[in-house]
Structures are given as structure tokens and as C-alpha cells.
Design a protein around this motif. Structure first.
Motif, PDB file in Angstrom:
ATOM      1  N   MET A   1       0.692  -1.324   0.015  1.00 23.20           N
ATOM      2  CA  MET A   1       0.018   0.058   0.184  1.00 23.20           C
ATOM      3  C   MET A   1       0.766   1.159   0.125  1.00 23.20           C
ATOM      4  SD  MET A   1      -3.048   1.091   2.735  1.00 23.20           S
ATOM      5  CE  MET A   1      -2.067   0.860   4.156  1.00 23.20           C
ATOM      6  N   ILE A   2       0.490   2.090  -0.848  1.00 16.75           N
ATOM      7  CA  ILE A   2       1.270   3.590  -0.963  1.00 16.75           C
ATOM      8  C   ILE A   2       0.332   4.388  -0.226  1.00 16.75           C
ATOM      9  CG2 ILE A   2       2.181   4.995  -2.396  1.00 16.75           C
ATOM     10  CD1 ILE A   2       3.764   2.468  -2.262  1.00 16.75           C
ATOM     11  N   ILE A   3       0.975   5.333   0.725  1.00 15.49           N
ATOM     12  CA  ILE A   3       0.345   6.410   1.304  1.00 15.49           C
ATOM     13  C   ILE A   3       1.155   7.797   0.984  1.00 15.49           C
ATOM     14  CG2 ILE A   3      -0.494   7.514   3.235  1.00 15.49           C
ATOM     15  CD1 ILE A   3      -0.963   4.906   4.380  1.00 15.49           C
ATOM     16  N   LYS A   4       0.547   8.932   0.407  1.00 22.68           N
ATOM     17  CA  LYS A   4       1.006  10.094   0.222  1.00 22.68           C
ATOM     18  C   LYS A   4       0.401  10.869   1.208  1.00 22.68           C
ATOM     19  CE  LYS A   4       2.130  13.647  -3.263  1.00 22.68           C
ATOM     20  NZ  LYS A   4       1.650  14.127  -4.829  1.00 22.68           N
ATOM     21  N   THR A   5       1.617  11.376   2.149  1.00 20.03           N
ATOM     22  CA  THR A   5       1.058  12.478   3.191  1.00 20.03           C
ATOM     23  C   THR A   5       1.315  13.700   2.567  1.00 20.03           C
ATOM     24  OG1 THR A   5       3.521  12.421   4.129  1.00 20.03           O
ATOM     25  CG2 THR A   5       1.680  10.878   4.815  1.00 20.03           C
ATOM     26  N   PRO A   6       0.234  14.783   3.122  1.00 14.75           N
ATOM     27  CA  PRO A   6       0.437  16.174   2.774  1.00 14.75           C
ATOM     28  C   PRO A   6       1.479  16.925   3.183  1.00 14.75           C
ATOM     29  CG  PRO A   6      -1.702  15.494   3.596  1.00 14.75           C
ATOM     30  CD  PRO A   6      -0.981  14.507   4.160  1.00 14.75           C
ATOM     31  N   ILE A   7       1.579  18.166   2.961  1.00 10.10           N
ATOM     32  CA  ILE A   7       2.970  18.597   3.495  1.00 10.10           C
ATOM     33  C   ILE A   7       2.876  18.966   4.953  1.00 10.10           C
ATOM     34  CG2 ILE A   7       4.211  20.973   3.031  1.00 10.10           C
ATOM     35  CD1 ILE A   7       3.426  20.941   0.248  1.00 10.10           C
ATOM     36  N   ILE A   8       1.621  19.304   5.286  1.00 13.22           N
ATOM     37  CA  ILE A   8       1.428  19.620   6.483  1.00 13.22           C
ATOM     38  C   ILE A   8      -0.159  18.534   7.036  1.00 13.22           C
ATOM     39  CG2 ILE A   8       0.654  20.991   8.780  1.00 13.22           C
ATOM     40  CD1 ILE A   8       1.982  23.264   7.229  1.00 13.22           C
ATOM     41  N   PRO A   9       0.141  17.483   7.352  1.00 18.88           N
ATOM     42  CA  PRO A   9      -0.955  16.389   7.419  1.00 18.88           C
ATOM     43  C   PRO A   9      -1.947  17.049   8.723  1.00 18.88           C
ATOM     44  CG  PRO A   9       1.044  15.342   7.670  1.00 18.88           C
ATOM     45  CD  PRO A   9       1.519  16.813   7.552  1.00 18.88           C
ATOM     46  N   ILE A 309     -13.998  20.381   8.574  1.00 20.30           N
ATOM     47  CA  ILE A 309     -12.971  21.337   8.750  1.00 20.30           C
ATOM     48  C   ILE A 309     -12.298  21.813   7.328  1.00 20.30           C
ATOM     49  CG2 ILE A 309     -12.598  21.055  11.144  1.00 20.30           C
ATOM     50  CD1 ILE A 309      -9.945  19.747  10.233  1.00 20.30           C
ATOM     51  N   SER A 310     -12.142  23.061   7.179  1.00 23.13           N
ATOM     52  CA  SER A 310     -11.045  23.606   6.130  1.00 23.13           C
ATOM     53  C   SER A 310     -10.127  24.380   6.644  1.00 23.13           C
ATOM     54  CB  SER A 310     -11.983  24.193   5.243  1.00 23.13           C
ATOM     55  OG  SER A 310     -12.284  25.488   5.615  1.00 23.13           O
ATOM     56  N   LEU A 311      -8.925  24.158   6.069  1.00 22.27           N
ATOM     57  CA  LEU A 311      -7.716  24.863   6.605  1.00 22.27           C
ATOM     58  C   LEU A 311      -6.944  25.527   5.395  1.00 22.27           C
ATOM     59  CD1 LEU A 311      -7.652  21.976   8.569  1.00 22.27           C
ATOM     60  CD2 LEU A 311      -6.615  23.634   9.908  1.00 22.27           C
ATOM     61  N   PRO A 312      -7.040  26.925   4.870  1.00 23.17           N
ATOM     62  CA  PRO A 312      -6.298  27.100   3.879  1.00 23.17           C
ATOM     63  C   PRO A 312      -4.924  27.341   3.800  1.00 23.17           C
ATOM     64  CG  PRO A 312      -7.804  29.029   5.010  1.00 23.17           C
ATOM     65  CD  PRO A 312      -8.229  27.705   5.579  1.00 23.17           C
ATOM     66  N   TYR A 313      -4.536  27.718   4.974  1.00 26.59           N
ATOM     67  CA  TYR A 313      -3.224  27.797   5.136  1.00 26.59           C
ATOM     68  C   TYR A 313      -2.474  26.639   4.967  1.00 26.59           C
ATOM     69  CZ  TYR A 313      -4.298  32.514   6.626  1.00 26.59           C
ATOM     70  OH  TYR A 313      -4.863  33.970   6.691  1.00 26.59           O
ATOM     71  N   TYR A 314      -3.038  25.332   5.295  1.00 23.05           N
ATOM     72  CA  TYR A 314      -2.538  23.944   5.152  1.00 23.05           C
ATOM     73  C   TYR A 314      -2.339  23.361   3.965  1.00 23.05           C
ATOM     74  CZ  TYR A 314      -2.251  22.300  10.257  1.00 23.05           C
ATOM     75  OH  TYR A 314      -2.029  22.050  11.595  1.00 23.05           O
ATOM     76  N   ASP A 315      -3.079  24.208   2.920  1.00 22.46           N
ATOM     77  CA  ASP A 315      -3.204  23.431   1.575  1.00 22.46           C
ATOM     78  C   ASP A 315      -1.584  23.396   0.998  1.00 22.46           C
ATOM     79  OD1 ASP A 315      -3.391  24.177  -1.731  1.00 22.46           O
ATOM     80  OD2 ASP A 315      -5.443  23.359  -0.849  1.00 22.46           O
ATOM     81  N   ASP A 316      -1.356  22.160   0.312  1.00 25.33           N
ATOM     82  CA  ASP A 316      -0.179  22.177  -0.171  1.00 25.33           C
ATOM     83  C   ASP A 316       0.364  23.342  -1.209  1.00 25.33           C
ATOM     84  OD1 ASP A 316       0.001  19.655   0.975  1.00 25.33           O
ATOM     85  OD2 ASP A 316      -0.600  18.546  -0.924  1.00 25.33           O
ATOM     86  N   ARG A 317      -0.531  23.849  -1.892  1.00 26.03           N
ATOM     87  CA  ARG A 317      -0.424  24.898  -2.805  1.00 26.03           C
ATOM     88  C   ARG A 317       0.201  26.164  -1.889  1.00 26.03           C
ATOM     89  NH1 ARG A 317      -6.036  24.939  -5.679  1.00 26.03           N
ATOM     90  NH2 ARG A 317      -6.542  23.983  -3.710  1.00 26.03           N
TER      91      ARG A 317
END
Length: 468
Positions: A1-9, A309-317
Motif C-alpha cells: 500500500m502506498i500513502i502520500k502524506t500532505p505537506i502539513i498533515p 473542517i477546512s484549513l486554507p493555510y495547510y493547503d499544499d499549494r
């Protein structure tokens, strides 16, 4: 299994490793010092958390096989001007926020700072259906005043809440289920108003981590690796945390010295990041890789217990965008301040709580000679309340640990048989006595961590938490 974690999980993802199913006492000592587990550490030697910004391979049994970073915080400088960067941020922030909230009503926690103020601007521009709220401590600083002014300027309905004394004790087991005992129990004060938040329809728009991404770290760019290590340790260690961790280290008869072990761990992580251009960039990267996902993210689960929840500052972009900017654009919150001034001069004119009573046009006077009166006035107000015999609550633990009823509940956990399986009673007794008779501020963190250990030992010890 492959899991790609976000820049800030946002969440911890657990995996197994080939190691004995023993308590990771060295890791627990770091947790005791800082209030969060470092890197991939957990309570157990055979359990890890998948690292941020990585592609992780697990076998069929959930055992971690390999980790490959897919993003680094190494700067990718562009030649854009500050004005161009401001326009790029404005467009990116609007795009991310619009995508995250969709057509749903929005619940916006407001403070007197910059991150939520910035969110208020973009949400109003998007025409979102927003209900804003704020809270303050019972007998504490009137935090909701500025937040309410922001809401009024934006025509958002607003709710103000008081965080009452002793709310923790009726909800502590529920909180332990939410955060897995990977954080202290006094930080997520939203727990106190969770039932009220559940009544508000919609999705949370949370401003977490904006204050780190959009600021410098306040250090010289030319710090050596050892100097950076000292700075990071000063930033992440709680008051009294090093001494508490050393006490546990000695109690558990671990090899060597805690402070030397801790210093080496932090230094090695900084060295691995390897951003020689600017110590501010490197320290921000450290905090985003190891502090945000292992501390800031942990209690997001409390919000999720009410709504998505939504977190705009957490977004990878957004993280990638930050890496493209010169430190000069970020230092002193420059970009965010310019954004607020450009898109809502009215909000820029409201008090910035950090520099009370100054605003975004005048705050630079706070530390000048001309600002002495403001600094003195803030101090005098606090001292006047004390002189009048008024209780002035500044920290959440004061609402949970002080007073007879709180004390009785606290002692029930600190002197339980469950905690004694991890921390000897004599150690707890000493810390509790020092908290009650000495400098309570110096020992509050130790008491808070003992509380976490007690609840963890009762709920999770000898169990396999598994993957979220």
C-alpha cells in the motif's frame, strides 16, 4: 500500500515497524518536555506516525517499508516583486478558500489577530454564508471585543462564548478519544463550547498555521546549526519541560542524559532539512514538518467532532507558494498586513490585539518610545485588577486546575493507580506539592502532562491504537 502524506498533515497516520512492543520512554520524555511527540515517535517502539510530505510504502500487514519525501521546504525563489507576490497570494488564497468551502455555510472562529481577519476578507469577497464566533476566558481578557468588531464590519452574524471553569472534567475521556492523548488537555478550549458549535450548520474555516507561514522566525539569517538548534529548543520546550523530562529520564533509568539526547535529535532533524540560505527559512521548515502535524493538528479533531473542517493555510499549494517567496516578503507579517490594508482598510483600522490598542497602520509605534504609554497602560490594567482582588485568568489551565472543585478532580487522576504504572507516586507527589505551594506557572505544564499520562494509562496502555 502506498500513502502520500500532505505537506502539513491534518491527521496522524499510524504504521507498524519491526521493533519490540515496548514503551518508547525516550520519546515520552520529549513529549513531556514539549507537549508533542517528535518526528515519527509514538508511545510505542513498534508504532510510528507517517512523516509529512512523504510517499510511504507499507506491506500487507501495515509495516512501514520505505519513506520518500515528495516535497522539501527548500526555497524556490522567483523574481516577482512584492506587489506581484501580493496579487498572487490574493488569488491563491481566494481559490483555495472557495474550493475548500464549496457552497456550504461557513463557521469562522475570529480573534483579534491577522489570520482569521484575512479569512474574513476573502469569505466576504466570496459571498459566503458566514457565522463568526469567538470566546474568552471567564474572568479573563475581553478577547471577543475585536472579533465582534471584525464580524460587524463584514456583516457576519456573531456569537460570543465564555470558557468556564472546570469544563474539562466532564469531557476528558471524550477528548482523549479525539486526540489519542497526543496533546495536553488544556489547549483545545473549543471543547468547552463544542455543543454550541454543533448547533451552527456548515464547515469550519480555520486559520491554523498562518502565523508561522507568514512571518519570519525573528533570528539572524546566518545562525549556525548549533545556534538554530538552541533557538528551536527554546521555541518548542514548555516552561519547566526540560527539568520534568530529565526527572522522568532519571526515574526510568535511561542511558545517558535527556538534554544531550534531545539536543541531538533536534539538531539531526535540522541538519536533514539543510537550508543554508537563511536560518528563518530552515526553522520555519522544522516547525512545519514536526510541530504543525504533531501538535497543532492534533486537536483539530475537536472541531471535527462538530463539523467538517477546512484549513486554507495547510493547503499544499499555499506551502509551495511560501517556498517561492523571499524572507523579506514574509518578515513581520508584511504580506498579510498588505493584504488586509489593500482589500479592507476598515479591518486594518481595527486594533491588532498583539499591539493593543494600535492597529495595522500604527502598530510599528508600539515598541518605540512613543509606544511606552500603551505598554505601560496594558500592564497597569492587569496590575489594577490584581490589586482589587480580582482573578485575572490568562491561561486555560488556570480554569481547570485552580480552586477546590478542580483540585479534587485533578487529584483523582494524578493519584490514580493507572498513572503509577508509568510514573512513580513519589514523583507525582513532589510535582503536585510544588504546583500547590510554589510557582504554579512553573509547574503547570508538568501537572498537565501527568494528567495526560494518567488518562493514557487508563485508556490506551497495552492496547494497539492502529491507523486512523
Amino acid at each position: 500500500m502506498i500513502i502520500k502524506t500532505p505537506i502539513i498533515p491534518i491527521k496522524q497516520t499510524f504504521a507498524k515497524v519491526d521493533a519490540p512492543h515496548d514503551l518508547h520512554l525516550e520519546a515520552i520524555c520529549i513529549f513531556a518536555a514539549t507537549g508533542f511527540f517528535l518526528d515519527q515517535d509514538t508511545y510505542w517502539k513498534d508504532e510510528v506516525v507517517l512523516p509529512a510530505a512523504s510517499i510511504c510504502e507499507l506491506d500487507a500487514d501495515g509495516v512501514l517499508q520505505s519513506v520518500t519525501p515528495w516535497f522539501t521546504w527548500e526555497p524556490t525563489p522567483s523574481s516577482m516583486s512584492f506587489d506581484a507576490a501580493l496579487d498572487a497570494f490574493s488569488e491563491l488564497f481566494k481559490t483555495i478558500t472557495a474550493e475548500q468551502i464549496g457552497k456550504k455555510p461557513v463557521i469562522l472562529p475570529l480573534s483579534g489577530g491577522l489570520d482569521s481577519r484575512t479569512q474574513a476578507i476573502v469569505l466576504k469577497a466570496l459571498g459566503a454564508d458566514v457565522h463568526a464566533y469567538s470566546y474568552e476566558f471567564e474572568n479573563g481578557y475581553p478577547e471577543t471585543k475585536i472579533a465582534e468588531q471584525i464580524a460587524q464590519q463584514c456583516d457576519f452574524p456573531f456569537s460570543s462564548f465564555k470558557i468556564p471553569s472546570g469544563y474539562l472534567w466532564n469531557q476528558i475521556d471524550a477528548l482523549a478519544d479525539m486526540n489519542g492523548c497526543y496533546s495536553d488537555f488544556c489547549s483545545p478550549r473549543q471543547l468547552a463550547v463544542l455543543e454550541e458549535l454543533k448547533k451552527m450548520p456548515g464547515v469550519f474555516s480555520l486559520g491554523h498555521w498562518g502565523d508561522v507561514l507568514f512571518d519570519d522566525m525573528g533570528v539572524s539569517k546566518n545562525l549556525t546549526l548549533d545556534e538554530q538548534t538552541d533557538v528551536v529548543i527554546q521555541k518548542i520546550v514548555k516552561r519547566g519541560g526540560l527539568d520534568f523530562a530529565q526527572t522522568l529520564w532519571d526515574t526510568w533509568d535511561l542511558e545517558g542524559d535527556f538534554k544531550a539526547y534531545f539536543y541531538t535529535r533536534v539538531r539531526d532533524l535540522l541538519k536533514k532539512i539543510n537550508i543554508p540560505e537563511d536560518a528563518n527559512t530552515q526553522i520555519r521548515a522544522f516547525k512545519s514538518l514536526y510541530w504543525a502535524p504533531r501538535w497543532t493538528s492534533i486537536n483539530l479533531a475537536v472541531f471535527e467532532a462538530a463539523h467538517p473542517i477546512s484549513l486554507p493555510y495547510y493547503d499544499d499549494r499555499m506551502c509551495a507558494f511560501i517556498s517561492s517567496l523571499p524572507e523579506a516578503f514574509l518578515a513581520g507579517r508584511r504580506l498579510q498586513i498588505a493584504y488586509i490594508k489593500k482589500h479592507s482598510p476598515e479591518l486594518a483600522q481595527l486594533t491588532w490585539d498583539f499591539y493593543h490598542p494600535l492597529n495595522l497602520y500604527t502598530y510599528t509605534n508600539y515598541k518605540k518610545k512613543s509606544g511606552f504609554g500603551y505598554r505601560a497602560l496594558n500592564s497597569l490594567r492587569y496590575r489594577a485588577k490584581l490589586a482589587m482582588g480580582k482573578t485575572v485568568i490568562q491561561r486555560n489551565w488556570e480554569l481547570q486546575f485552580l480552586g477546590d472543585e478542580n483540585d479534587a478532580a485533578l487529584k483523582g487522576y494524578l493519584f490514580s493507580e493507572d498513572l503509577e504504572t508509568l510514573v512513580p507516586k513519589a514523583v507525582t507527589e513532589t510535582i503536585y506539592k510544588q504546583f500547590k505551594t510554589g510557582d504554579s506557572l512553573l509547574y503547570a505544564h508538568r501537572v498537565g502532562m501527568l494528567l495526560v499520562f494518567s488518562v493514557w494509562a487508563s485508556n490506551f496502555n497495552n492496547s494497539w491504537i492502529g491507523s486512523d
